[in-house]
Design a protein around this motif. Structure first.
Motif, PDB file in Angstrom:
ATOM      1  N   THR A 472      37.926  49.396  39.720  1.00 33.04           N
ATOM      2  CA  THR A 472      38.827  47.813  40.691  1.00 33.04           C
ATOM      3  C   THR A 472      40.592  47.556  39.992  1.00 33.04           C
ATOM      4  N   PRO A 473      41.118  46.858  41.026  1.00 32.96           N
ATOM      5  CA  PRO A 473      42.171  46.373  40.726  1.00 32.96           C
ATOM      6  C   PRO A 473      42.684  46.164  38.947  1.00 32.96           C
ATOM      7  N   ASP A 474      43.993  46.493  38.479  1.00 35.52           N
ATOM      8  CA  ASP A 474      43.853  45.921  36.924  1.00 35.52           C
ATOM      9  C   ASP A 474      43.824  44.082  36.809  1.00 35.52           C
ATOM     10  N   GLU A 566      43.810  48.297  51.022  1.00 34.76           N
ATOM     11  CA  GLU A 566      44.544  47.543  52.185  1.00 34.76           C
ATOM     12  C   GLU A 566      44.689  46.179  51.417  1.00 34.76           C
ATOM     13  N   ARG A 567      43.762  45.400  50.665  1.00 30.54           N
ATOM     14  CA  ARG A 567      44.697  44.295  49.840  1.00 30.54           C
ATOM     15  C   ARG A 567      46.087  43.818  49.583  1.00 30.54           C
ATOM     16  N   PHE A 573      38.734  40.086  46.234  1.00 31.90           N
ATOM     17  CA  PHE A 573      37.703  40.862  47.053  1.00 31.90           C
ATOM     18  C   PHE A 573      37.275  39.754  47.934  1.00 31.90           C
ATOM     19  N   TYR A 574      36.402  38.470  47.818  1.00 26.57           N
ATOM     20  CA  TYR A 574      35.924  37.818  48.777  1.00 26.57           C
ATOM     21  C   TYR A 574      37.086  37.251  49.824  1.00 26.57           C
ATOM     22  N   ARG A 579      38.999  37.895  55.744  1.00 23.23           N
ATOM     23  CA  ARG A 579      39.788  38.393  56.306  1.00 23.23           C
ATOM     24  C   ARG A 579      39.742  40.038  56.978  1.00 23.23           C
ATOM     25  N   VAL A 580      38.806  40.792  56.871  1.00 24.36           N
ATOM     26  CA  VAL A 580      38.534  41.616  57.698  1.00 24.36           C
ATOM     27  C   VAL A 580      36.904  41.529  58.247  1.00 24.36           C
TER      28      VAL A 580
END
Length: 614
Positions: A472-474, A566-567, A573-574, A579-580
């Motif tokens: 996951t992103p830091d 894509e973030r 995440f939510y 958005r998607v």
């Protein structure tokens, strides 16, 4: 009702709410008749549910089995036993789950030590159900921290209950009204009095409200459970948006002086028919909080539906009346002045206190320990309590959090290293991976009558596996992954990044048939994405239904790969899931080398029952 003594029922409601409202909702508020009263209301009418406390003492003295209890008291006794904090134990006869109320999650070290020791002595599985090896992960004599800051113990025998109550009484603990149609445990911020993000310490108010309702026969028979949360914290750690009553910090000028107090949200809740709470136009002084909550309970008691148990929670009453008319009904029953709203001081939602944190008292720390799904050994909880006494100041405490974790408070900085080196502290990490940190699970089919799938072991293993397998992103320190074993929301899946509710799933796989009809029935779940509380609160969308459990981790791997690619900026995440669009989310999930979309809800499984969620 005293204020309307002598009025007929129709005139009473017309006086309270106005004829227009009565015409619109008269079918809800005429009260239950013999023909329409639901079964639980009949049980409560036949005998006041708090009378069951004395019954339990008799059952214990005589050592009665479940069959003998039912023969003596009838089937309604299983409902009334909830007022003693006791549930029959799923499919395992003659044992109870017992729930201990912990207002605001606050425990002294002495109280926490007693809870752990009671679990170690009494929450013990018999040999026929596995004994010390009953559970592959936790073994025996464990306890569960719940999403309402309660403690639950399993395998309790009726003959042991009086001894437990006596031990509890020595340290001011209770199980009374841990369940049933009355005021449940009052929630609060677990860091009350510790953090500089609070406007004031609301724990004394929590204690006063809890003391008023616990054992109060006048308000122990409401149409349904009554959930309150009270906090002086700016971050709404007590989850006011999903409770029947949510008191949050506010400030108002009264007679030229500034006063701290509360604003109030009402009518929130999850399970079937989820609803975010709506704001009343009131300002409540702390010294008026007990009377204000009493007036709301009185309104619910008088006007709530007692016919259809599926729609008798207070949120349905608020929805049907409208918040303004509900407020008017409360004002008429409240014996203190309720000024209009002041300045709201809530800034968002945190709900997570894992890690080492500075207290506002110089040189002191509090530590939030991560307990995946809230389950830990009674001996380990007792050790945590002893560590609080050894390493903390005289004000040290244990705090239970709504994310099923716990805190140890008032630790001098020089003692921090020794505390974190304790065996329990190394096991229940203060710096876990994001999936472990956000993992919440209900009791599930292991013990619950309504549970369709197993939850505790599954969530524990999944959280550990996802922390290993997904990079996951830091800056993403927590991913809230909540699993309920049925359609009830004991694990609060609707407010999670990732939510699950259990299903039995029929998979199209002729080689794996499990019955003569050629079905392949496996455990699975509805799969939801994008929930959160706070200023951007929103219930998740159930994106995919009846997903076989074996396909969930591969689907999550695909989702997080797409999210990482894509973030935008520091998008959570939510936020990305919202958005998607859902069609795209489904297509991403179905890239997995797994049968993500290959199941259908099994007709004899599904979401027919309702658990009496904590």
């Amino acid at each position: 009702m005293d204020g309307y003594r002598g009025l007929g029922i129709e005139r009473m409601f017309t006086h309270a709410l106005g004829a227009r409202t009565i015409r619109r909702i008269s079918d809800v508020f005429t009260g239950p008749t013999e023909d329409s009263m639901n079964t639980v209301e009949e049980y409560k009418q036949n005998k006041h549910p708090l009378d069951v406390v004395e019954d339990v003492k008799e059952y214990a003295e005589e050592g009665l089995s479940f069959e003998e209890i039912e023969e003596r008291a009838g089937g309604g006794e299983w409902e009334r036993l909830k007022w003693a904090g006791m549930y029959s134990h799923g499919r395992k006869g003659d044992y109870f789950m017992m729930r201990t109320k912990v207002p605001g999650g606050y425990l002294s070290p002495e109280q926490a030590e007693v809870i752990g020791e009671v679990a170690e002595e009494y929450a013990v599985a018999p040999e026929e159900f596995g004994g010390e090896e009953q559970n592959d992960i936790w073994g025996d004599a464990f306890m569960d921290i719940t999403t309402r800051q309660d403690i639950q113990k399993h395998w309790i025998r009726v003959e042991d209950v009086p001894d437990i109550w006596e031990t509890y009484g020595e340290v001011d603990l209770t199980t009374i009204q841990g369940c049933g149609d009355g005021a449940r445990n009052v929630l609060g911020c677990p860091a009350a009095g510790l953090d500089d993000h609070e406007c004031f310490d609301a724990q004394p108010v929590i204690d006063a409200v809890s003391d008023y309702f616990t054992g109060n026969r006048e308000y122990a028979n409401l149409p349904r459970k009554f959930k309150m949360t009270i906090t002086g914290c700016k971050h709404d750690c007590g989850q006011s948006q999903i409770n029947d009553v949510g008191l949050t910090p506010a400030r108002k000028e009264i007679d030229g002086e500034q006063h701290y107090g509360f604003h109030c949200k009402v009518g929130g809740g999850l399970s079937d028919g989820p609803r975010m709470a709506t704001e009343m136009d009131v300002f409540v002084l702390p010294e008026h909080a007990v009377e204000f909550c009493r007036a709301i309970a009185q309104t619910f008691k008088e006007l709530g539906d007692r016919n259809n148990r599926g729609v008798c929670r207070m949120r349905y009453l608020v929805q049907q009346l409208g918040t303004e008319e509900f407020e008017a009904a409360v004002r008429r029953r409240c014996e203190v002045d309720l000024p209009e709203q002041g300045v709201d001081l809530t800034e968002g939602y945190t709900g997570d206190h894992v890690g080492v944190h500075d207290q506002k008292q110089d040189g002191l720390k509090y530590v939030g320990f991560n307990v995946i799904t809230g389950r830990m050994g009674g001996d380990e909880f007792a050790e945590a309590a002893r560590a609080a006494k050894e390493y903390g100041t005289d004000e040290a405490s244990i705090r239970l959090a709504t994310d099923q974790n716990f805190l140890i408070t008032h630790i001098p900085e020089e003692n921090l290293g020794e505390l974190l080196n304790e065996p329990f502290a190394r096991k229940y990490e203060h710096d876990p991976g994001p999936f472990s940190r956000g993992a919440v699970g209900c009791t599930g089919s292991e013990f619950c009558n309504y549970g369709i799938i197993e939850t505790k072991n599954r969530v524990y293993r999944w959280a550990k596996a996802l922390d290993r397998r997904i990079d996951t992103p830091d800056d993403l320190d927590v991913v809230r992954m909540h699993m309920s074993g049925c359609s009830a929301s004991c694990a609060q899946p609707q407010i999670a990044d990732i939510g699950f509710r259990g299903e039995t799933v029929n998979v199209d796989d002729p080689e794996g048939t499990t019955n003569e009809e050629g079905d392949n029935i496996v455990e699975g779940m509805d799969f939801g994405l994008g929930g959160a509380l706070g200023s951007d609160n929103e219930f998740l969308d159930w994106v995919e239904n009846a997903v076989p459990a074996s396909a969930v981790i591969p689907a999550l791997e695909e989702l997080f790969a797409a999210y990482s690619d894509e973030r935008e900026d520091e998008e959570r995440f939510y936020d990305w899931c919202r958005r998607v669009d859902n069609d795209r989310l489904r297509s991403v999930m179905r890239r997995a080398d797994a049968n993500v979309a290959g199941g259908t809800a099994h007709e004899t499984g599904g979401r027919g029952g309702r658990a009496d969620s904590d």
